[in-house]
Every structure is written in C-alpha cells, then in structure tokens.
Design an enzyme around this catalytic site. Structure first.
Site, PDB file in Angstrom:
ATOM      1  N   TYR A 177       0.662  -1.096  -0.052  1.00 54.70           N
ATOM      2  CA  TYR A 177       0.115   0.039   0.004  1.00 54.70           C
ATOM      3  C   TYR A 177       1.016   0.975  -0.045  1.00 54.70           C
ATOM      4  O   TYR A 177       1.218   1.795   1.043  1.00 54.70           O
ATOM      5  CB  TYR A 177      -0.957   0.024   1.325  1.00 54.70           C
ATOM      6  CG  TYR A 177      -1.877  -1.245   1.320  1.00 54.70           C
ATOM      7  CD1 TYR A 177      -2.320  -1.915   0.242  1.00 54.70           C
ATOM      8  CD2 TYR A 177      -2.288  -1.620   2.631  1.00 54.70           C
ATOM      9  CE1 TYR A 177      -3.010  -2.815   0.492  1.00 54.70           C
ATOM     10  CE2 TYR A 177      -3.302  -2.555   2.672  1.00 54.70           C
ATOM     11  CZ  TYR A 177      -3.618  -3.426   1.650  1.00 54.70           C
ATOM     12  OH  TYR A 177      -4.383  -4.559   1.496  1.00 54.70           O
ATOM     13  N   HIS A 219       0.139 -12.278   1.267  1.00 56.09           N
ATOM     14  CA  HIS A 219      -0.573 -11.198   0.564  1.00 56.09           C
ATOM     15  C   HIS A 219      -0.624 -11.553  -0.900  1.00 56.09           C
ATOM     16  O   HIS A 219       0.468 -11.562  -1.636  1.00 56.09           O
ATOM     17  CB  HIS A 219       0.066  -9.881   0.739  1.00 56.09           C
ATOM     18  CG  HIS A 219      -0.653  -8.651   0.290  1.00 56.09           C
ATOM     19  ND1 HIS A 219      -0.321  -7.502   0.080  1.00 56.09           N
ATOM     20  CD2 HIS A 219      -2.007  -8.742  -0.141  1.00 56.09           C
ATOM     21  CE1 HIS A 219      -1.427  -6.561   0.011  1.00 56.09           C
ATOM     22  NE2 HIS A 219      -2.351  -7.423  -0.222  1.00 56.09           N
TER      23      HIS A 219
END
Length: 321
Positions: free
Chosen positions: A48, A134
């Site tokens: 992010y 992830h």
C-alpha cells in the site's frame, strides 16, 4: 452498536495514496477518527503506497497504548530500491506515490523474514499481531512450503500473534485452511451483499475448523459505497458492467423502501455468517470514516433481507444479520 464496532477494522490502503493523494494530515485524521469511534483493529501492507501506509499508520498509533490495538500487515512483496523510478509515480499499481521502490514477489523464508523486519521498522513497532500472506495466487508452493512454516515458527516464539492469508479469491484460501495451520483468512470482495461466491465452500470450512474470516472489500471496489449508484461505478477494480450496476441499483431501491441505505446494508451483511468475526472498512477522509461507522447506528430491519430474497437479489440459503 458497540459490539459491531469492536469487530470493525480500518483497512489502510487509501492511506497509501490508492488512486489519489492523501496528505499526512488527512491520513492521521482518518486513524484518529477510527480510534474515536472505537475501532482498534488496523490492517496495512508494504504494497500500500510502497510502505507509505505502514509509515503513516505507525506514526498515528505511536502514542496509543500498545495493548489496546491490533495491527496486521502482510508479506510476499518485498520493497527493493528502484533507480529507474525517479521522477515518476507508482501508477502501474494505482498508488500516487513516487516509484523510488519496486515490489518483488518473494514468499521464501528469507524474503518473509526481511519483509516483516522492514514492516516493523516502518510501523515503529516491535511486533505485529497478525501477518497475512498477501495475494499468493501464483506462488502456492513457496507460500505453503516456506512462508507458512516460518510464520508458524515466529508465532510459536511469540514474535507474531497469528498467521493467515489475504486474497481476492476464495479457492486458494480454502486450500490454506485445509492444508496449513492458518488462524484466519482475509477475504476481499467474495462475500458481500452483491457476491457470495465464498459461501458454499470456504465459509463452512472456516467455521468447521475454527478459522476466523475477516471480510474486506465490502463495497466491491466502490459499487456499493453510495446509495445513488453512478454509471461509472467500479466493481472488482474496474468499471462495473451495466448489468452489475443495475443489480446494485435494484438492491438500493429495496433498501430505500426499508428506510436504510445501500452502504449500510453492505456493511452489515457479512456479519450474518457465523464464520465472519470481523470486517475491514477503508476511508480517505475522517468524514468518510465517520459516515461508514454511522451506518451501523441503526441496523437494517429484518424485512429488508426477506424482500431482497423475494426479488431474487439474495439466494434463499444466504444467512443474514
């Protein structure tokens, strides 16, 4: 209300400048508003904003009592220097940040350890409560064979609290639940008011094995975020097809008949399933965060779910709040 808010977490991809820039001050205001609302679960990732989300979250939590909040981050994308990124943005991954780093897939034991060490440094913490693999979609062998054993070892040592996997698909999450010792799964977009593809297999499997499900992407990339659904709404990270927009509008019309809104129904919906122990909400501004939390102040009436079934907008067997 209090019980539900305690099960909400703040997803911080917007604080990494997802799609558009957010200032440090605005990012801090979002975390402060979440804290004031009673939210104590915070989810982030190196992905992010090339670490920006982690740095901003760590700064905002720095003076909070450590025992009062839960932080999760993710592994699988190592951030490495990117000399070719000078002077341009990380627009290929939709984050409005300088591309001075690049992501490198790495689910090896060494890569996971290095990623976690870097995350702790950016967060300013000496431990995290949850670590998720992830998006290991194309990396099953390395993720299951190296990353999971290392994370289980770190969990045993008390370095991290629990381990899981976070994905936009349910099939591999089900495989992790069956074939590894994960404590939780973070399921994005596959169990929402609009789409329940994870219902038949993954959620019963998690309930049976005691694996927590954290629901994310409840607005399906924005399609359910506003009661008035625009023509250019996004679904699954791209412009929504016309038939999907029409379905969302039909759901919104039923919500209006019951004096509730499409976002409120979307936020409440996943809690109807016993395997779902929490949900993530994201926000770009403090006002947006407060509006999402306020949607829980008055739960949609039971008649809403019955009418959605009657109109073919929910299957008969889908559990509801």
């Amino acid at each position: 209300m209090a019980d539900i808010v305690s099960r909400l977490g703040l997803g911080t991809s917007p604080l990494g400048n997802l799609y558009t820039e957010v200032t440090d001050r605005e990012a801090r205001a979002v975390v402060d508003a979440a804290w004031e609302a009673g939210i104590r679960i915070f989810d982030t990732a190196p992905h992010y904003g090339l670490g920006l989300s982690e740095r901003r979250l760590g700064a905002a939590l720095k003076d909070r009592p450590r025992e009062e909040f839960v932080v999760s981050t993710k592994v699988g994308r190592l951030l490495v220097p990117n000399p070719d990124g000078a002077g341009r943005l990380d627009d290929g991954d939709s984050f409005a940040v300088p591309a001075i780093w690049r992501r490198e897939w790495d689910f090896s034991a060494d890569g996971v350890r290095r990623s976690l060490e870097s995350s702790l440094d950016r967060l300013g913490l000496d431990r995290v409560d949850v670590v998720y693999l992830h998006d290991p979609d194309d990396h099953w062998e390395q993720a299951a064979g190296e990353a999971i054993p290392l994370l289980a070892e770190l969990r045993e040592q008390g370095v991290i609290g629990s381990i899981g996997a976070g994905m936009n698909q349910w099939q591999m999450l089900a495989k992790f639940v069956c074939e590894s010792d994960v404590d939780s799964v973070l399921l994005a977009g596959r169990y929402t008011l609009l789409e329940q593809s994870a219902l038949a297999e993954l959620l019963p499997l998690c309930a049976e094995r005691g694996v927590d499900v954290l629901a994310a992407g409840l607005f399906n990339s924005g399609l359910l975020a506003r009661h008035e659904v625009p023509d250019d709404a996004h679904y699954d990270y791209r412009t929504a097809p016309a038939d999907v927009v029409d379905r969302a509008r039909r759901i919104a019309a039923v919500c209006a008949r019951h004096d509730t809104t499409l976002p409120a129904a979307a936020l409440w919906f996943p809690f109807g399933h016993p395997a779902v122990t929490g949900a993530l909400i994201g926000a770009r501004t403090a006002a947006e965060l407060r509006a999402n939390v306020a949607a829980f102040a008055a739960p949609p009436p039971p008649g809403l779910w019955a009418d959605l079934r009657d109109e073919g907008l929910l299957e008969a067997g889908v559990p509801t709040p």
